[in-house]
Design a protein around this motif. Structure first.
Motif, PDB file in Angstrom:
ATOM      1  N   GLY A 259     -54.811  49.772 -26.406  1.00  0.00           N
ATOM      2  CA  GLY A 259     -53.407  50.114 -26.600  1.00  0.00           C
ATOM      3  C   GLY A 259     -53.207  50.835 -27.918  1.00  0.00           C
ATOM      4  O   GLY A 259     -54.087  50.860 -28.779  1.00  0.00           O
ATOM      5  N   VAL A 260     -52.039  51.434 -28.061  1.00  0.00           N
ATOM      6  CA  VAL A 260     -51.656  52.138 -29.287  1.00  0.00           C
ATOM      7  C   VAL A 260     -50.472  51.385 -29.885  1.00  0.00           C
ATOM      8  O   VAL A 260     -49.478  51.121 -29.197  1.00  0.00           O
ATOM      9  CB  VAL A 260     -51.280  53.602 -28.994  1.00  0.00           C
TER      10      VAL A 260
ATOM     11  N   LYS B  29     -49.847  53.625 -22.675  1.00  0.00           N
ATOM     12  CA  LYS B  29     -50.822  52.957 -23.536  1.00  0.00           C
ATOM     13  C   LYS B  29     -50.169  52.416 -24.814  1.00  0.00           C
ATOM     14  O   LYS B  29     -50.766  51.611 -25.536  1.00  0.00           O
ATOM     15  CB  LYS B  29     -51.952  53.920 -23.933  1.00  0.00           C
ATOM     16  N   VAL B  30     -48.944  52.870 -25.115  1.00  0.00           N
ATOM     17  CA  VAL B  30     -48.249  52.416 -26.322  1.00  0.00           C
ATOM     18  C   VAL B  30     -47.627  51.041 -26.066  1.00  0.00           C
ATOM     19  O   VAL B  30     -46.922  50.844 -25.077  1.00  0.00           O
ATOM     20  CB  VAL B  30     -47.158  53.419 -26.747  1.00  0.00           C
ATOM     21  N   TYR B  31     -47.904  50.107 -26.959  1.00  0.00           N
ATOM     22  CA  TYR B  31     -47.342  48.767 -26.816  1.00  0.00           C
ATOM     23  C   TYR B  31     -45.814  48.800 -26.930  1.00  0.00           C
ATOM     24  O   TYR B  31     -45.263  49.579 -27.706  1.00  0.00           O
ATOM     25  CB  TYR B  31     -47.885  47.829 -27.895  1.00  0.00           C
TER      26      TYR B  31
ATOM     27  N   GLU C  98     -48.132  40.245 -25.708  1.00  0.00           N
ATOM     28  CA  GLU C  98     -48.289  41.429 -24.860  1.00  0.00           C
ATOM     29  C   GLU C  98     -49.762  41.645 -24.513  1.00  0.00           C
ATOM     30  O   GLU C  98     -50.103  41.950 -23.362  1.00  0.00           O
ATOM     31  CB  GLU C  98     -47.718  42.650 -25.588  1.00  0.00           C
ATOM     32  N   LEU C  99     -50.629  41.462 -25.489  1.00  0.00           N
ATOM     33  CA  LEU C  99     -52.060  41.622 -25.243  1.00  0.00           C
ATOM     34  C   LEU C  99     -52.569  40.569 -24.255  1.00  0.00           C
ATOM     35  O   LEU C  99     -53.332  40.882 -23.343  1.00  0.00           O
ATOM     36  CB  LEU C  99     -52.820  41.539 -26.566  1.00  0.00           C
ATOM     37  N   LEU C 100     -52.130  39.340 -24.430  1.00  0.00           N
ATOM     38  CA  LEU C 100     -52.535  38.267 -23.512  1.00  0.00           C
ATOM     39  C   LEU C 100     -52.038  38.540 -22.102  1.00  0.00           C
ATOM     40  O   LEU C 100     -52.749  38.326 -21.123  1.00  0.00           O
ATOM     41  CB  LEU C 100     -52.009  36.924 -24.007  1.00  0.00           C
ATOM     42  N   GLU C 101     -50.825  39.041 -22.007  1.00  0.00           N
ATOM     43  CA  GLU C 101     -50.259  39.345 -20.690  1.00  0.00           C
ATOM     44  C   GLU C 101     -51.035  40.468 -20.020  1.00  0.00           C
ATOM     45  O   GLU C 101     -51.345  40.404 -18.827  1.00  0.00           O
ATOM     46  CB  GLU C 101     -48.786  39.731 -20.832  1.00  0.00           C
ATOM     47  N   GLN C 102     -51.385  41.489 -20.791  1.00  0.00           N
ATOM     48  CA  GLN C 102     -52.169  42.600 -20.244  1.00  0.00           C
ATOM     49  C   GLN C 102     -53.527  42.133 -19.753  1.00  0.00           C
ATOM     50  O   GLN C 102     -54.072  42.675 -18.798  1.00  0.00           O
ATOM     51  CB  GLN C 102     -52.357  43.683 -21.310  1.00  0.00           C
ATOM     52  N   ASN C 103     -54.078  41.153 -20.440  1.00  0.00           N
ATOM     53  CA  ASN C 103     -55.391  40.642 -20.071  1.00  0.00           C
ATOM     54  C   ASN C 103     -55.308  39.446 -19.134  1.00  0.00           C
ATOM     55  O   ASN C 103     -56.277  38.718 -18.960  1.00  0.00           O
ATOM     56  CB  ASN C 103     -56.178  40.287 -21.350  1.00  0.00           C
TER      57      ASN C 103
END
Length: 258
Positions: free
Chosen positions: A178-179, A205-207, A246-251
């Motif tokens: 992500g950016v 790709k931008v958070y 947000e990162l946890l949700e994406q993963n």
């Protein structure tokens, strides 16, 4: 198997170290076993977690004198460990040049510890040298901090080109995690203009999370703490907790509790 994420941008002062410290701490606060690796000779990720001039360090690991598991130390936070750096890392790139498979030393070093963690965050130096190349070759993805200032997009093409070279020659599975927009100042029209340009360039790709300018983020390292421990109710703390969510949700990992 832990996910390895490099935090990289060859421009200095964009928030790489701040993001590395505070993202890894926020993941640890969510009870995700996390390792922070400091690969910057300035060792600010180490000192930002109150680890100062620790020896041995990542330097000895990369040149093969120590194994990673013997150098990793516990931070004062549960779920967060650190593989620290010190000033010796300045000479690492020169020594690594003559080593076999010099671009894959980090990957080899992490092979026997990555299963111990859910996330491994690598703080890269502000250059595209051999240390950053090693980090990208060992990583599953790269998180790119971009400051909301005038020269934000300058040099990003070079970083993206380096990422493509790594994909072609050393790590075909490397992706952009992500950016992250950093140093956003709501008072400045320029911040919004830069944010719009970055979103136009990188799309989804931008958070969604944006890291605002916040004095507590700047103060926290001088106390050897991440901002979530220095001032848990500050906007900086809330921003990084949101980023971790947000990162946890994406993963597809259970989201951090707020």
């Amino acid at each position: 198997m832990g996910k390895i994420i490099s935090v990289a941008n060859q421009k200095g002062g964009v928030g790489k170290t701040t993001t590395s410290i505070n993202l890894s701490s926020s993941l640890a606060a969510a009870e995700k076993k996390t390792l922070l690796i400091d690969t910057d000779p300035q060792s600010n990720s180490s000192s930002g977690l109150n680890v100062i001039n620790h020896s041995p360090s990542i330097y000895e690991v990369l040149i093969g004198q120590e194994s990673a598991k013997d150098v990793i130390i516990n931070s004062f936070m549960p779920y967060l460990d650190i593989l620290p750096a010190n000033i010796n890392l300045v000479g690492a790139e020169i020594e690594m040049v003559d080593l076999p498979s010099r671009e894959k030393l980090m990957r080899k070093a992490l092979a026997d510890v990555r299963d111990n963690y859910e996330f491994i965050i690598i703080d890269c130096p502000p250059s595209l040298g051999l240390l950053t190349l090693n980090s990208l070759s060992a990583s599953d993805s790269v998180l790119i901090p971009v400051q909301c200032e005038y020269f934000a997009l300058e040099g990003l093409g070079q970083l993206l080109n380096t990422i493509n070279i790594v994909k072609q020659h050393f790590n075909k599975d490397l992706t952009i995690e992500g950016v992250l927009l950093t140093m956003f100042d709501v008072r400045l029209r320029l911040s919004q203009q830069v944010a719009d340009e970055v979103r136009k360039y990188f799309g989804d790709k931008v958070y969604k999370t944006v890291i605002h300018r916040n004095v507590r983020i700047s103060e926290a390292p001088s106390y050897g703490k991440p901002v979530i421990l220095y001032d848990a109710v500050s906007s900086g703390s809330k921003n990084y907790i949101s980023l971790a969510s947000e990162l946890l949700e994406q993963n597809k990992i259970k989201q951090i509790k707020r």
